[in-house]
Design a protein around this motif. Structure first.
Motif, short mmCIF file in Angstrom:
data_model
loop_
_atom_site.label_atom_id
_atom_site.label_comp_id
_atom_site.label_asym_id
_atom_site.label_seq_id
_atom_site.Cartn_x
_atom_site.Cartn_y
_atom_site.Cartn_z
N LEU A 209 19.46 -18.24 -21.09
CA LEU A 209 20.48 -17.60 -21.70
C LEU A 209 21.45 -18.69 -22.22
CD1 LEU A 209 21.70 -14.70 -19.39
CD2 LEU A 209 20.28 -14.86 -21.35
N ASP A 210 21.08 -20.04 -21.86
CA ASP A 210 21.63 -21.17 -22.44
C ASP A 210 23.14 -21.17 -21.95
OD1 ASP A 210 22.18 -23.63 -23.62
OD2 ASP A 210 22.77 -22.84 -25.41
N THR A 211 23.49 -21.08 -20.65
CA THR A 211 24.82 -20.98 -19.91
C THR A 211 24.70 -21.93 -18.78
OG1 THR A 211 26.55 -19.63 -19.27
CG2 THR A 211 24.33 -18.83 -18.84
N SER A 212 26.02 -22.35 -18.42
CA SER A 212 26.11 -23.11 -17.04
C SER A 212 26.98 -22.41 -16.16
CB SER A 212 27.05 -24.40 -17.34
OG SER A 212 28.19 -24.11 -17.82
N VAL A 213 27.34 -21.02 -16.46
CA VAL A 213 27.93 -20.21 -15.46
C VAL A 213 27.01 -19.39 -14.83
CG1 VAL A 213 30.09 -20.02 -16.55
CG2 VAL A 213 28.51 -18.33 -17.21
N ASN A 214 27.21 -18.77 -13.64
CA ASN A 214 26.41 -17.86 -12.87
C ASN A 214 26.05 -16.61 -13.39
OD1 ASN A 214 25.90 -19.94 -10.76
ND2 ASN A 214 27.93 -19.23 -9.68
N VAL A 215 24.80 -16.23 -13.56
CA VAL A 215 24.45 -14.89 -14.15
C VAL A 215 24.45 -14.02 -12.89
CG1 VAL A 215 22.97 -13.71 -15.79
CG2 VAL A 215 23.68 -16.23 -16.17
N MET A 216 25.42 -12.90 -12.84
CA MET A 216 25.23 -11.86 -11.86
C MET A 216 24.66 -10.72 -12.38
SD MET A 216 26.45 -14.00 -9.57
CE MET A 216 26.50 -12.71 -8.29
N PRO A 217 23.28 -10.52 -12.25
CA PRO A 217 22.70 -9.29 -12.87
C PRO A 217 23.28 -8.05 -12.11
CG PRO A 217 21.09 -10.65 -12.05
CD PRO A 217 22.40 -11.24 -11.54
N SER A 218 23.64 -6.90 -13.13
CA SER A 218 24.32 -5.67 -12.79
C SER A 218 22.89 -4.73 -12.22
CB SER A 218 25.31 -5.06 -13.65
OG SER A 218 25.48 -3.83 -13.35
N LYS A 219 23.20 -4.42 -11.04
CA LYS A 219 21.78 -3.37 -10.59
C LYS A 219 22.10 -2.04 -11.27
CE LYS A 219 19.76 -1.22 -6.52
NZ LYS A 219 19.93 -0.98 -4.93
N GLU A 220 20.72 -1.63 -11.78
CA GLU A 220 20.88 -0.15 -12.37
C GLU A 220 19.83 0.66 -11.75
OE1 GLU A 220 20.31 -0.64 -16.47
OE2 GLU A 220 22.19 -1.64 -16.86
N GLU A 221 20.45 1.84 -11.35
CA GLU A 221 19.19 2.81 -10.51
C GLU A 221 18.05 2.94 -11.61
OE1 GLU A 221 18.92 3.40 -7.54
OE2 GLU A 221 20.82 2.58 -7.18
N TRP A 222 16.79 2.53 -11.03
CA TRP A 222 15.58 3.06 -12.00
C TRP A 222 14.62 3.98 -11.19
CZ3 TRP A 222 10.22 1.36 -12.05
CH2 TRP A 222 9.64 1.65 -12.98
N ALA A 223 14.20 5.16 -11.83
CA ALA A 223 13.64 6.19 -11.38
C ALA A 223 12.09 5.93 -11.71
CB ALA A 223 14.28 7.54 -11.52
N GLY A 224 11.91 5.06 -12.46
CA GLY A 224 10.46 5.12 -13.07
C GLY A 224 10.51 5.80 -14.37
N ARG A 225 8.99 5.75 -15.00
CA ARG A 225 8.86 6.39 -16.25
C ARG A 225 7.55 6.93 -16.38
NH1 ARG A 225 10.31 0.99 -19.52
NH2 ARG A 225 12.56 0.79 -18.80
N PRO A 226 7.23 7.84 -17.05
CA PRO A 226 5.98 8.52 -17.40
C PRO A 226 4.75 7.26 -17.66
CG PRO A 226 7.39 10.01 -18.20
CD PRO A 226 8.20 8.72 -17.87
N LEU A 227 3.76 7.12 -16.85
CA LEU A 227 2.68 6.41 -17.33
C LEU A 227 1.92 6.65 -18.33
CD1 LEU A 227 2.11 3.15 -16.78
CD2 LEU A 227 0.74 4.23 -14.83
N PRO A 228 1.83 5.86 -19.57
CA PRO A 228 0.92 6.40 -20.34
C PRO A 228 -0.71 6.22 -19.93
CG PRO A 228 2.22 5.04 -21.40
CD PRO A 228 2.65 4.92 -20.13
N SER A 229 -1.65 6.72 -20.69
CA SER A 229 -2.96 6.35 -20.19
C SER A 229 -3.40 5.06 -20.64
CB SER A 229 -4.02 7.47 -20.90
OG SER A 229 -4.06 7.11 -22.15
N ARG A 230 -4.39 4.63 -19.95
CA ARG A 230 -4.97 3.10 -20.18
C ARG A 230 -5.45 3.30 -21.51
NH1 ARG A 230 -9.08 0.36 -16.25
NH2 ARG A 230 -10.76 1.17 -17.67
N GLU A 231 -6.06 3.95 -22.25
CA GLU A 231 -6.39 3.98 -23.51
C GLU A 231 -5.46 3.81 -24.57
OE1 GLU A 231 -7.66 6.05 -21.35
OE2 GLU A 231 -9.44 5.32 -20.60
#
Length: 412
Positions: A209-231
């Protein structure tokens, strides 16, 4: 021990205050926006695209005409620089005429090279974006685990303080207090290892990010997503992976170069006009002239043969890249399935009520309702489960990011 515990808490508060004063809290979307605007490697790659486009412009230009002159310096008349009305001077103007469509073929080749450079930019973007997201989520889960460790250490420190007081009164065994301190040291070392992971991820985020300040990631809830087929994933990768499209472009470039080298066997023609004041069989002589190489010996045979071989080389490299992507998709797909299975299993064994149970066990032990052996067994098992659940959640998230990376597209 009390002194070190107090020092630890003071340092934690001080560091937290300093971070708040010199830090930014960002979501993953905000981090990507900053990354696209400020990342130095992306900016340099954009300039590479501009340079390639400039080369394409250059190939479209026609060759310049050639002007020549021949001025008298000294002759039998014993005059220096006699170029007046009765002297001698000669002028010529020549133009190279490119035959066999060489110019158009060079333009087509340059245009395809520009396309490859553009694809290289998007491949770099894909790689750096994956590194950004992986570092972002690594720091998210490391920070979460470090916070949990800190809470456990605070509970444990309270127990140690209490046991030290009771040990001084000889109400409890001193070895129990030592046992608690040993567990504190081990837990503190585990927390330190997690913080090191968070700091490494932080360093990568700051660089991207080309920054010298601390980057504090904001946590977001993630329930997952439908997984496509390998093909489906494989078909998507063949369309979207910029590095594979670069291989297709390289094959096309070699084909264009082969056509260019065959055209180079046809010699170009130079045509021109001249004026000779007094150096020919008549005065004020005007002439037209033309010249062409005679392709008796050099018909560009070597370059044509080399270009033909390079087509085969580029084709094989393209086939190898396709095979590599197929294996990458298969491996990443399998890792995500395994991570998802392990995560779902952990959810049945470690539910949201466990932290409350942990606090209840600590309080009961502090009241003397549990033995040291029972408490340590639960406390260690709980910390192990807490760490493993955090790792499973992180691996599940990173496995999805890896699948998007090897597919070359978002799977939303």
């Amino acid at each position: 021990m009390k002194f070190f515990a107090s020092l630890f808490l003071c340092l934690t508060v001080t560091c937290a205050s300093a971070q708040q004063a010199d830090s930014i809290v960002v979501t993953i979307q905000q981090a990507e926006e900053i990354f696209l605007k400020k990342n130095l490697l992306l900016l340099a790659s954009r300039y590479q695209v501009d340079a390639a486009k400039a080369n394409e412009i250059q190939e479209k230009l026609y060759p310049n005409p050639t002007f020549s002159t021949d001025l008298a310096t000294y002759g039998d008349n014993r005059k220096w620089f006699d170029i007046g009305r009765r002297g001698q001077k000669q002028f010529g103007l020549d133009q190279l005429i490119i035959l066999a469509g060489k110019r158009n073929k060079r333009v087509q080749l340059a245009r395809e090279q520009t396309r490859e450079t553009d694809l290289a930019f998007y491949d770099l973007l894909r790689t750096l974006k994956y590194e950004l997201r992986a570092s972002f989520y690594t720091q998210v889960y490391a920070t979460e685990l470090a916070t949990q460790y800190t809470e456990q250490l605070q509970w444990l420190q309270q127990l140690i303080n209490s046991y030290e007081q009771e040990a001084n009164r000889r109400n409890v065994s001193l070895k129990d207090a030592v046992r608690l301190k040993s567990e504190y040291i081990q837990l503190s070392a585990d927390r330190n290892a997690v913080i090191m992971d968070a700091l490494n991820a932080q360093q990568t985020l700051q660089l991207l990010l080309d920054t010298s300040v601390n980057v504090m990631p904001s946590k977001e809830e993630w329930a997952g997503r439908p997984l496509p087929s390998r093909e489906t994933l494989l078909e998507t990768a063949k369309k979207e992976r910029a590095d594979l499209r670069m291989k297709y472009s390289q094959v096309k470039q070699e084909e264009l170069n082969y056509r260019l080298q065959k055209a180079m066997a046809v010699p170009d023609v130079t045509v021109g006009a001249g004026y000779d004041q007094d150096g020919n069989y008549v005065s004020n002589f005007y002439s037209l002239r033309a010249s062409i190489d005679l392709p008796f010996f050099n018909r560009n045979q070597g370059q044509i043969k080399q270009a033909k071989a390079q087509i085969r080389v580029a084709g094989l490299e393209k086939d190898y890249k396709e095979l590599t992507i197929e294996k990458e998709i298969a491996g990443s797909y399998a890792r995500l399935l395994e991570a998802e299975k392990e995560y779902q299993f952990s959810q049945t064994g470690f539910n949201k009520d466990f932290p409350a149970v942990n606090r209840s066990v600590i309080e009961n032990f502090n009241k003397g309702n549990m033995s040291m052996l029972e408490f340590m067994d639960f406390f260690q098992n709980y910390n192990t489960a807490m760490r493993q659940v955090n790792e499973l959640r992180k691996q599940r998230r990173l496995a999805w990011e890896e699948l998007e990376y090897v597919t070359g597209a978002s799977l939303d």
